[in-house]
Write a protein that holds these residues in place. Structure first.
Motif, short mmCIF file in Angstrom:
data_model
loop_
_atom_site.label_atom_id
_atom_site.label_comp_id
_atom_site.label_asym_id
_atom_site.label_seq_id
_atom_site.Cartn_x
_atom_site.Cartn_y
_atom_site.Cartn_z
N LEU A 475 0.93 -1.22 0.03
CA LEU A 475 0.12 0.05 -0.06
C LEU A 475 0.77 1.24 -0.03
O LEU A 475 0.35 2.41 -0.06
CB LEU A 475 -0.92 -0.11 1.18
CG LEU A 475 -1.87 -1.05 1.55
CD1 LEU A 475 -2.89 -0.88 2.51
CD2 LEU A 475 -2.63 -1.33 0.05
N SER A 476 2.13 1.09 -0.16
CA SER A 476 2.98 2.26 -0.13
C SER A 476 3.50 2.52 -1.51
O SER A 476 3.34 1.99 -2.48
CB SER A 476 4.10 1.76 1.02
OG SER A 476 5.14 3.14 0.91
N VAL A 477 4.69 3.36 -1.52
CA VAL A 477 5.49 3.44 -2.82
C VAL A 477 6.60 2.77 -2.92
O VAL A 477 7.58 3.08 -1.77
CB VAL A 477 5.52 4.92 -3.08
CG1 VAL A 477 6.29 5.37 -4.21
CG2 VAL A 477 4.34 5.89 -2.89
N ALA A 478 6.60 1.65 -3.42
CA ALA A 478 7.76 0.98 -3.35
C ALA A 478 9.15 1.14 -4.50
O ALA A 478 10.01 0.47 -4.58
CB ALA A 478 7.58 -0.51 -3.51
N GLN A 479 8.48 2.02 -5.58
CA GLN A 479 9.45 2.22 -6.67
C GLN A 479 9.29 3.78 -6.84
O GLN A 479 8.11 4.32 -6.65
CB GLN A 479 9.02 1.68 -7.96
CG GLN A 479 8.95 -0.07 -7.91
CD GLN A 479 8.79 -0.56 -9.45
OE1 GLN A 479 8.11 0.05 -10.06
NE2 GLN A 479 9.27 -1.88 -9.50
N ALA A 480 10.58 4.49 -7.21
CA ALA A 480 10.57 5.87 -7.29
C ALA A 480 9.69 6.28 -8.33
O ALA A 480 9.48 5.72 -9.44
CB ALA A 480 11.82 6.08 -7.83
N LEU A 481 8.74 7.51 -8.22
CA LEU A 481 8.04 8.13 -9.00
C LEU A 481 8.60 9.06 -9.85
O LEU A 481 7.71 9.64 -10.77
CB LEU A 481 6.83 8.61 -8.11
CG LEU A 481 5.89 7.58 -7.49
CD1 LEU A 481 4.86 8.08 -6.72
CD2 LEU A 481 5.48 6.34 -8.25
N GLY A 482 9.72 9.54 -9.59
CA GLY A 482 10.56 10.57 -10.20
C GLY A 482 11.66 10.85 -9.50
O GLY A 482 11.84 10.32 -8.48
N PRO A 483 12.45 11.80 -9.88
CA PRO A 483 13.60 12.35 -9.30
C PRO A 483 13.58 12.73 -8.04
O PRO A 483 14.36 12.88 -7.09
CB PRO A 483 14.24 13.32 -10.16
CG PRO A 483 13.20 13.59 -11.03
CD PRO A 483 12.21 12.60 -11.11
N SER A 484 12.18 13.49 -7.77
CA SER A 484 12.20 13.83 -6.29
C SER A 484 11.07 13.09 -5.52
O SER A 484 10.84 13.77 -4.40
CB SER A 484 11.54 15.49 -6.38
OG SER A 484 10.51 15.41 -7.12
N GLU A 485 10.58 11.95 -5.97
CA GLU A 485 9.95 10.98 -5.15
C GLU A 485 10.65 9.68 -5.11
O GLU A 485 10.41 8.77 -5.81
CB GLU A 485 8.48 10.93 -5.56
CG GLU A 485 7.62 12.06 -5.53
CD GLU A 485 5.97 11.95 -6.09
OE1 GLU A 485 5.37 11.64 -5.45
OE2 GLU A 485 5.84 11.98 -7.54
N ALA A 486 11.51 9.75 -4.26
CA ALA A 486 12.56 8.50 -4.06
C ALA A 486 11.94 7.27 -3.35
O ALA A 486 11.10 7.57 -2.67
CB ALA A 486 13.79 8.94 -3.70
#
Length: 537
Positions: A475-486
């Motif tokens: 349910l989290s963010v396990a892969q970077a979504l961009g250079p500022s969302e690591a």
């Protein structure tokens, strides 16, 4: 008052807090807490509400207490300071003058002064202890980076409970949005109290639900929060959280943490045996009750479902907190119990291992038995008196019913546990306790994802940290979504493991992840200094 090293408590006696717009933040007043809020509540309930979610939360509280409770036994030069902020009960209504007191802790031992960074450790759905600013990875980073460490307790939890009890009318002011308004207000108030420079970067830390708050604080208050580290943060709300047991099942087969296909099969066999005994008549159920240490009879179907749910949470908890100091069982230990009787052909087999696992967990949590009465649980959750424990079952149930869902189910064919309790019985708690229908809960979950963006929140300068053995990472963010969302995904790591104090036994993957977190913080702080120069500060 010495804003740097002086006593931070009792600076001003009372005073009314004003309202304001949450996006801009509401300024808080620091006050002395009333005497009735001074003593901490007992750490353990002898007869806890019977639910799988409650057992999992008590396991989490037990691990955090073990981790943070030793913070003052390390020979620290100075203990952390306790303070209280007067916050508006309704920060979204400027005409509402009601306030409550919110507790915070401060560790200024390593602070380099007003221009230094501030690490704001957010509390979640439970008490926040002084060890939150003394122990763990965020506090361990403070000496190298010269940071002031502040821990902020969540409204309605721990000792930060507004006067007036927990009636539904009062719980209207318990939500993640209200908590974020508190963060904004505390950020402004504490800056004044400690003479923090306007150019000092504030970085939020949090784990689990508090990790989501850390990410959302940066999303909603980019002018107040410079960056955030969100550990094991379930930013996607979900009604039916069947994925939880998908990860538990996979982790029970993971040889790197002591699992195996035999262990997963043994877990399935143990639950099948429990269900067989529940169907085998009153005598078999009485024997099962005695062997598993259930507090009451198991004749009612709803009570049987509660027992199965708690046993499921016991296994899930071994995965969720695998390898953490204070956790009653690791995956390796659980699998050892489930497979222990293979060689001597014991009649108990995997069921005997599950029984022993239940005994270990109950003993660790200080419980004399497994409370399985659905009626007793509903009665406890309906109690609107001021809480006597920092766990906050009624408060967290309200938040799941009005924001997040997170109801763990096992109705998929591949799930190794019992299909009970099913989703309808879990949703029925919202109706029984708060008068909220299943459809209203579903709408609330959808609104939460719409408001925060789910797993694509769009916040810059946020580092999401997860372990792939943690059921909540899905349910989290396990892969970077961009250079500022690591994002960092730590192999074989459990829930919020990166936030725990360092140990010699930490695997290389965890050490590497902490090194990357430190490097990310250095990058952010460098960026903060560069922006000061650019802005002419």
């Amino acid at each position: 008052m010495d804003n740097r090293n002086g006593k931070t408590e009792g600076a001003r006696p009372g005073g009314g807090g004003g309202g304001g717009d949450a996006e801009g933040g509401v300024t808080g007043e620091e006050v002395r807490a009333p005497r009735r809020w001074r003593a901490e509540a007992p750490k353990t309930l002898r007869s806890p509400a019977a639910s799988a979610a409650s057992l999992l939360r008590r396991l989490g509280t037990h691990v955090r207490q073990f981790r943070e409770g030793s913070g003052l036994r390390l020979g620290a030069a100075a203990p952390p300071k306790e303070g209280w902020l007067e916050q508006p009960l309704d920060p979204f209504n400027a005409s509402d003058g009601r306030c409550f007191l919110q507790r915070y802790w401060v560790n200024d031992q390593h602070w380099t002064g007003p221009d230094g960074p501030v690490f704001l450790h957010l509390g979640g759905e439970g008490s926040l202890w002084p060890g939150s600013v003394m122990r763990g990875h965020p506090a361990a980073l403070a000496p190298a980076l010269g940071a002031l460490v502040v821990g902020l307790e969540h409204r309605f939890y721990g000792l930060s409970v507004p006067a007036g009890g927990l009636e539904v009318a009062q719980l209207r002011y318990l939500s993640s949005r209200h908590a974020l308004a508190d963060v904004g207000a505390a950020r402004l108030a504490l800056s004044r109290l400690f003479n923090v420079s306007a150019s000092s970067p504030w970085i939020c830390f949090g784990g689990s639900y508090a990790g989501s708050l850390a990410a959302w604080a940066r999303l909603k208050f980019p002018h107040l929060i410079f960056a955030s580290v969100a550990s094991s943060a379930p930013v996607r709300a979900v009604l039916d959280f069947s994925e939880y047991n998908d990860v538990v099942s996979r982790s029970l087969r993971n040889a790197a943490i002591g699992g195996s296909s035999e262990c997963r099969a043994a877990a399935a066999a143990a639950f099948a045996e429990v269900e067989r005994r529940l169907r085998s008549g009153a005598a078999a159920r009485a024997e099962l009750r005695a062997e598993l240490g259930a507090c009451g009879p198991l004749g009612r179907v709803e009570d049987q479902a509660e027992l199965l749910g708690q046993l499921q949470a016991l296994v899930g908890g071994a995965v969720q907190y695998d390898g953490q100091a204070g956790a009653p069982l690791s995956v390796r230990q659980l699998c050892g119990l489930l497979l222990a009787d293979r060689s001597n052909c014991s009649r108990l087999g995997p069921y005997g291992g599950l029984r022993r696992a239940a005994q270990i967990v109950m003993r660790s949590l200080g419980q004399r038995c497994l409370s399985v009465s659905r009626a007793e649980m509903v009665a406890q959750l309906r109690d609107t008196a001021a809480p006597v424990s920092g766990v906050g079952d009624r408060q967290w149930l309200y938040q799941t019913c009005t924001e997040f869902g997170f109801y763990v189910t096992c109705e998929d064919p591949g799930c190794p546990f019992s299909q009970l309790p099913a989703l309808p019985s879990q949703l029925d708690l919202c109706e029984q306790v708060f008068g909220l229908s299943a459809s209203s809960v579903a709408r609330a979950v959808a609104r939460t994802n719409s408001y925060y963006g789910g797993q694509s929140p769009g916040a810059t300068q946020v580092l999401f940290v997860n372990g792939d053995a943690d059921p909540w990472h899905v349910l989290s963010v396990a892969q970077a979504l961009g250079p500022s969302e690591a994002a960092l995904l730590i192999p074989d790591a459990s829930h919020c493991l990166d936030m725990a104090p360092e140990r010699p036994s930490d695997p290389p993957s965890l050490r590497l992840a902490r090194q990357k977190i430190f490097q990310q913080l250095q990058t952010w702080l460098r960026r903060a200094k560069e922006s000061q120069v650019t802005d002419g500060i």
